[in-house]
Scaffold this motif. Structure first.
Motif, PDB file in Angstrom:
ATOM      1  N   VAL A 169      39.875  38.185  28.476  1.00 49.78           N
ATOM      2  CA  VAL A 169      39.314  39.297  29.308  1.00 49.78           C
ATOM      3  C   VAL A 169      37.831  39.004  29.517  1.00 49.78           C
ATOM      4  O   VAL A 169      37.387  38.785  30.526  1.00 49.78           O
ATOM      5  N   ALA A 170      36.859  38.521  28.274  1.00 52.42           N
ATOM      6  CA  ALA A 170      35.632  38.295  28.456  1.00 52.42           C
ATOM      7  C   ALA A 170      35.211  37.217  29.572  1.00 52.42           C
ATOM      8  O   ALA A 170      34.173  37.114  30.250  1.00 52.42           O
ATOM      9  N   GLN A 171      36.307  36.021  29.728  1.00 48.96           N
ATOM     10  CA  GLN A 171      35.898  34.983  30.657  1.00 48.96           C
ATOM     11  C   GLN A 171      36.152  35.220  32.037  1.00 48.96           C
ATOM     12  O   GLN A 171      35.458  34.698  32.832  1.00 48.96           O
ATOM     13  N   PHE A 172      37.059  36.096  32.262  1.00 49.82           N
ATOM     14  CA  PHE A 172      37.539  36.472  33.510  1.00 49.82           C
ATOM     15  C   PHE A 172      37.198  37.793  34.076  1.00 49.82           C
ATOM     16  O   PHE A 172      37.200  38.131  35.020  1.00 49.82           O
ATOM     17  N   SER A 173      36.818  38.996  33.096  1.00 50.28           N
ATOM     18  CA  SER A 173      36.533  40.207  33.848  1.00 50.28           C
ATOM     19  C   SER A 173      35.413  40.455  34.825  1.00 50.28           C
ATOM     20  O   SER A 173      35.432  41.204  35.695  1.00 50.28           O
ATOM     21  N   ASP A 174      34.342  39.636  34.622  1.00 51.64           N
ATOM     22  CA  ASP A 174      33.211  39.701  35.619  1.00 51.64           C
ATOM     23  C   ASP A 174      33.469  38.831  36.795  1.00 51.64           C
ATOM     24  O   ASP A 174      32.658  39.144  37.926  1.00 51.64           O
ATOM     25  N   ARG A 175      34.489  38.125  36.881  1.00 47.35           N
ATOM     26  CA  ARG A 175      35.196  37.303  38.061  1.00 47.35           C
ATOM     27  C   ARG A 175      36.322  38.257  38.920  1.00 47.35           C
ATOM     28  O   ARG A 175      36.509  37.773  39.721  1.00 47.35           O
ATOM     29  N   THR A 176      36.597  39.307  38.523  1.00 50.58           N
ATOM     30  CA  THR A 176      37.620  40.030  38.921  1.00 50.58           C
ATOM     31  C   THR A 176      37.179  41.432  39.605  1.00 50.58           C
ATOM     32  O   THR A 176      36.302  41.984  39.185  1.00 50.58           O
ATOM     33  N   ARG A 177      37.655  41.513  40.852  1.00 54.08           N
ATOM     34  CA  ARG A 177      37.301  42.690  41.622  1.00 54.08           C
ATOM     35  C   ARG A 177      38.000  44.084  41.213  1.00 54.08           C
ATOM     36  O   ARG A 177      37.324  44.932  40.902  1.00 54.08           O
ATOM     37  N   PHE A 178      39.238  43.857  41.150  1.00 53.22           N
ATOM     38  CA  PHE A 178      39.774  45.159  40.836  1.00 53.22           C
ATOM     39  C   PHE A 178      41.312  44.502  40.373  1.00 53.22           C
ATOM     40  O   PHE A 178      41.746  43.390  40.548  1.00 53.22           O
ATOM     41  N   VAL A 179      41.983  45.642  39.478  1.00 53.06           N
ATOM     42  CA  VAL A 179      43.247  45.139  38.900  1.00 53.06           C
ATOM     43  C   VAL A 179      44.124  46.347  39.128  1.00 53.06           C
ATOM     44  O   VAL A 179      43.941  47.557  39.173  1.00 53.06           O
TER      45      VAL A 179
ATOM     46  N   LYS B 241      36.719  38.017  42.721  1.00 53.71           N
ATOM     47  CA  LYS B 241      35.736  38.269  43.572  1.00 53.71           C
ATOM     48  C   LYS B 241      35.570  37.115  44.822  1.00 53.71           C
ATOM     49  O   LYS B 241      34.729  37.387  45.743  1.00 53.71           O
ATOM     50  N   ASP B 242      36.336  36.123  44.490  1.00 53.87           N
ATOM     51  CA  ASP B 242      36.296  34.795  45.478  1.00 53.87           C
ATOM     52  C   ASP B 242      37.364  35.051  46.588  1.00 53.87           C
ATOM     53  O   ASP B 242      37.843  34.217  47.198  1.00 53.87           O
ATOM     54  N   CYS B 243      38.118  36.440  46.446  1.00 59.68           N
ATOM     55  CA  CYS B 243      39.133  36.641  47.515  1.00 59.68           C
ATOM     56  C   CYS B 243      40.375  35.991  47.085  1.00 59.68           C
ATOM     57  O   CYS B 243      41.307  36.252  47.989  1.00 59.68           O
ATOM     58  N   GLY B 244      40.609  35.609  45.931  1.00 64.83           N
ATOM     59  CA  GLY B 244      42.171  34.913  45.489  1.00 64.83           C
ATOM     60  C   GLY B 244      42.844  36.089  44.759  1.00 64.83           C
ATOM     61  O   GLY B 244      42.320  36.877  44.259  1.00 64.83           O
ATOM     62  N   TRP B 245      44.078  36.220  45.171  1.00 62.44           N
ATOM     63  CA  TRP B 245      45.076  37.173  44.303  1.00 62.44           C
ATOM     64  C   TRP B 245      45.754  36.298  43.356  1.00 62.44           C
ATOM     65  O   TRP B 245      46.344  35.185  43.377  1.00 62.44           O
ATOM     66  N   LEU B 246      45.998  37.211  42.262  1.00 60.61           N
ATOM     67  CA  LEU B 246      47.014  36.799  41.204  1.00 60.61           C
ATOM     68  C   LEU B 246      48.064  37.801  40.985  1.00 60.61           C
ATOM     69  O   LEU B 246      47.607  38.841  40.579  1.00 60.61           O
ATOM     70  N   THR B 247      49.268  37.429  41.169  1.00 63.19           N
ATOM     71  CA  THR B 247      50.472  38.323  40.954  1.00 63.19           C
ATOM     72  C   THR B 247      50.886  37.895  39.943  1.00 63.19           C
ATOM     73  O   THR B 247      51.637  36.957  39.484  1.00 63.19           O
TER      74      THR B 247
ATOM     75  N   VAL C 191      50.122  32.761  43.148  1.00 65.21           N
ATOM     76  CA  VAL C 191      48.500  32.629  43.391  1.00 65.21           C
ATOM     77  C   VAL C 191      48.544  32.614  44.984  1.00 65.21           C
ATOM     78  O   VAL C 191      49.005  31.764  45.365  1.00 65.21           O
ATOM     79  N   SER C 192      47.915  33.271  45.771  1.00 64.15           N
ATOM     80  CA  SER C 192      47.509  33.309  47.035  1.00 64.15           C
ATOM     81  C   SER C 192      45.860  33.472  47.329  1.00 64.15           C
ATOM     82  O   SER C 192      45.198  33.848  46.349  1.00 64.15           O
ATOM     83  N   GLY C 193      45.657  33.072  48.597  1.00 63.21           N
ATOM     84  CA  GLY C 193      44.345  33.262  49.010  1.00 63.21           C
ATOM     85  C   GLY C 193      43.634  32.050  48.775  1.00 63.21           C
ATOM     86  O   GLY C 193      44.309  31.012  48.546  1.00 63.21           O
ATOM     87  N   PRO C 194      42.201  31.997  48.818  1.00 65.92           N
ATOM     88  CA  PRO C 194      41.424  30.626  48.555  1.00 65.92           C
ATOM     89  C   PRO C 194      41.583  30.227  47.221  1.00 65.92           C
ATOM     90  O   PRO C 194      41.812  31.069  46.460  1.00 65.92           O
ATOM     91  N   SER C 195      41.591  28.938  47.279  1.00 67.82           N
ATOM     92  CA  SER C 195      41.198  28.315  45.948  1.00 67.82           C
ATOM     93  C   SER C 195      40.144  28.694  44.846  1.00 67.82           C
ATOM     94  O   SER C 195      39.074  28.630  45.603  1.00 67.82           O
ATOM     95  N   GLY C 196      40.409  28.654  43.736  1.00 71.52           N
ATOM     96  CA  GLY C 196      39.316  29.253  42.706  1.00 71.52           C
ATOM     97  C   GLY C 196      39.558  29.942  41.435  1.00 71.52           C
ATOM     98  O   GLY C 196      40.501  29.353  40.816  1.00 71.52           O
ATOM     99  N   ASP C 197      39.197  31.146  41.535  1.00 71.98           N
ATOM    100  CA  ASP C 197      39.227  31.973  40.169  1.00 71.98           C
ATOM    101  C   ASP C 197      40.652  32.121  40.110  1.00 71.98           C
ATOM    102  O   ASP C 197      41.059  32.094  38.545  1.00 71.98           O
TER     103      ASP C 197
END
Length: 606
Positions: free
Chosen positions: A317-327, A338-344, A354-360
């Protein structure tokens, strides 16, 4: 032979208790050992002074000895004390005591004995397991002196200790005279440590065992961990092996907890080595990492992090919480970065989408695969086909791009913000939401896509829509138009420009018990007015949009004109900045909804 003990500092209260003659009790002080004092008060002060060099705040041991009725003699009390001193190594320690006789009119004798626990070298006498060891002393004394078998709560522990010490004769006598050895073994529902944990945390241990019983036995380590997570429990690595962490953060050794659970059912429980072999090479977070992550979440009071921890685990959580817009918690669970990528996250299918732009989102998926054996499915962003079919609003759309994006999310989709709108794929149909238009790029459209388009028109377009498209776009078949009309009627939306056939109307009436509103006459723009030609509807809708656009621009000019006079009013400036952002978004949406010809046509005021 009954006995009891207390430890203390040897104060005046103890001396008064030993010398009390209440209830007709007579007191006799017997000869002290290694002490010069003649009274109990003097002997206690001397023992306390001699223990001052020890590292204990309770240097005095008080023992009371009660022989069974008819056997209360000085010889029996003396022999019991000899065996007691041998058991605990007290032969060379200062000793004092008294004999009490005739308390409450009873013709019985019992004794109170005091020992100094600090040795000459400053060490303290070891009294570990003193209760069980005193029980063993009473059993040995009863065997040697021919006394009745004393009541002992732990007969099996005492019998096993006698066998280990080689006192087989006493052990055999105990088997013959102790009925507790032949009774069924009692299994305590909870240990003192369990009761202490329950008192401290407020969580009943039986609830924990009931939750674990639903997860064990299991077909494999990953299935076991998944079942524990569904019950709100975490599997981690402690200092001595795997542990289960409950909701309060308390760690319970895994093997010991499972043995306790199996013992209640009468089945053999797994040992620590067997549990390590069962878990194999499965990666587990450390107990310290889990506690640190929970402490951080509690300090920040971040509900998003707590929801995310239930999906991904506290260790990341500590590694990705700040990079997540909402859950969005499911299942399946959806995380928007936050970089507009989705993870289901689909736990039932052990799949990550994984969908959207590559990244987080890709990095988070790879991190989850290290913890759980998920399969990753990467969906590439869909591109627009040319030319698409278009759903167009005849009234200005409500809400900004961000609000419309949230609308798609709330309806279970994974939208993607693009420079020209909100892209979303629904049941294989690719849509591009431009605010006042929705481009449809796949024909025939899916039923789920048509239903959501109708809901969107009901909430954002004032309950009306028209099917359009640029020159060369593929026309919809009559069956697809009928499906769209049906979806629109379900949500109270008017499908402009389409007159349903009589068979479709009869089917609607048969299934819903009433004819659809406005089905006989021509459909009306926005659900209001009488039937008008399509060109007239479009012209009146464009005029309303231009009127609203003029109002928006007028309000923007008014705010800019008043800006200088409020240059020092920071609260007003912040409020107006937010208002300008809303007006600019609305102006952009209004302009996008107009055709190039309507966009530059002047507004004629009445």
């Amino acid at each position: 032979m009954l006995s009891g003990e207390t430890r203390g500092r040897g104060g005046l209260a103890l001396a008064r208790h030993l010398c009390s003659t209440a209830d007709g009790q007579s007191v006799e002080v017997f000869a002290a050992r290694f002490l010069a004092g003649q009274t109990i008060h003097e002997q206690l002060r001397e023992m306390a002074a001699g223990a001052a060099r020890g590292r204990t705040d309770r240097p005095i041991l008080h023992i009371h000895v009660d022989p069974p009725p008819g056997h209360d003699t000085l010889e029996i009390i003396g022999r019991w004390l000899e065996l007691f001193e041998i058991e605990f190594g007290l032969q060379s320690q200062p000793r004092a005591g008294v004999l009490h006789h005739g308390k409450g009119g009873a013709d019985r004798l019992h004794s109170h004995v005091l020992y100094a626990l600090v040795r000459p070298d400053g060490r303290t006498v070891d009294l570990r397991n003193s209760y069980r060891r005193r029980e063993k002393v009473s059993v040995v004394a009863a065997f040697e002196l021919g006394l009745p078998m004393p009541p002992v709560p732990r007969p099996r522990a005492i019998h096993g200790q006698l066998l280990r010490e080689g006192r087989s004769e006493i052990a055999a006598w105990m088997v013959e005279h102790c009925h507790g050895l032949h009774d069924a073994a009692r299994v305590a529902s909870s240990t003192p440590m369990d009761r202490h944990i329950a008192e401290r945390t407020g969580q009943d241990q039986s609830i924990l065992l009931a939750a674990i019983s639903e997860c064990w036995p299991s077909s494999g380590p990953f299935v076991f961990r998944k079942r524990l997570a569904e019950a709100g429990l975490l599997l981690a690595v402690g200092t001595r092996g795997p542990v289960i962490i409950d909701a309060t953060g308390t760690a319970h050794p895994l093997a010991r907890t499972l043995r306790k659970l199996c013992r209640a059912d009468g089945s053999p429980g797994p040992r620590s080595a067997e549990m390590r072999a069962f878990l194999g090479d499965m990666s587990l977070p450390s107990l310290e990492t889990i506690r640190k992550a929970r402490s951080t979440m509690a300090q920040k009071k971040n509900p998003k992090a707590r929801i995310m921890a239930g999906i991904t685990g506290e260790e990341i959580v500590a590694q990705f919480s700040d990079r997540t817009r909402f859950v969005k918690k499911g299942p399946p669970h959806r995380l928007y970065m936050k970089d507009c990528g989705w993870l289901t996250v689909d736990p039932a299918a052990s799949r990550l989408i994984v969908s959207g732009p590559s990244g987080d989102a890709d990095e988070l998926a790879r991190r989850l695969v290290e913890i759980e054996p998920f399969a990753i499915e990467r969906r590439q962003p869909r591109q627009r086909s040319s030319p698409p079919a278009v759903f167009r609003a005849l009234r200005p759309s409500k809400g900004s791009y961000a609000q419309r994006f949230d609308w798609w999310v709330e309806h279970g989709q994974n939208p993607e913000l693009r420079h020209d709108g909100v892209a979303v794929e629904i049941g294989g149909t690719f849509l591009l939401d431009r605010g006042n238009e929705i481009d449809v790029h796949d024909l025939p459209p899916s039923a789920e896509a048509l239903d959501l388009i109708a809901q969107y028109a009901a909430e954002h377009w004032g309950g009306g829509l028209v099917l359009d498209g640029p020159p060369g776009s593929k026309d919809w078949s009559e069956s697809d138009k009928a499906r769209l009309w049906w979806a629109c009627r379900k949500h109270g939306v008017v499908f402009h420009g389409y007159n349903p056939p009589a068979a479709l109307l009869r089917r609607w009436e048969a299934e819903n018990g009433e004819p659809p509103a406005g089905a006989v006459t021509a459909l009306r723009p926005g659900g209001g007015g009488s039937g008008k030609p399509k060109d007239e509807d479009t012209n009146s809708g464009a005029a309303r949009i231009r009127d609203r656009l003029a109002e928006v621009e007028k309000e923007i000019d008014a705010i800019k004109a008043a800006w200088k006079s409020h240059s020092r009013d920071f609260e007003w400036i912040e409020r107006m900045r937010a208002r300008l952002d809303q007006l600019n978004d609305e102006r952009q949406d209004l302009k996008a909804s107009l055709s190039p010809l309507d966009r530059y046509q002047p507004t004629i005021s009445p």
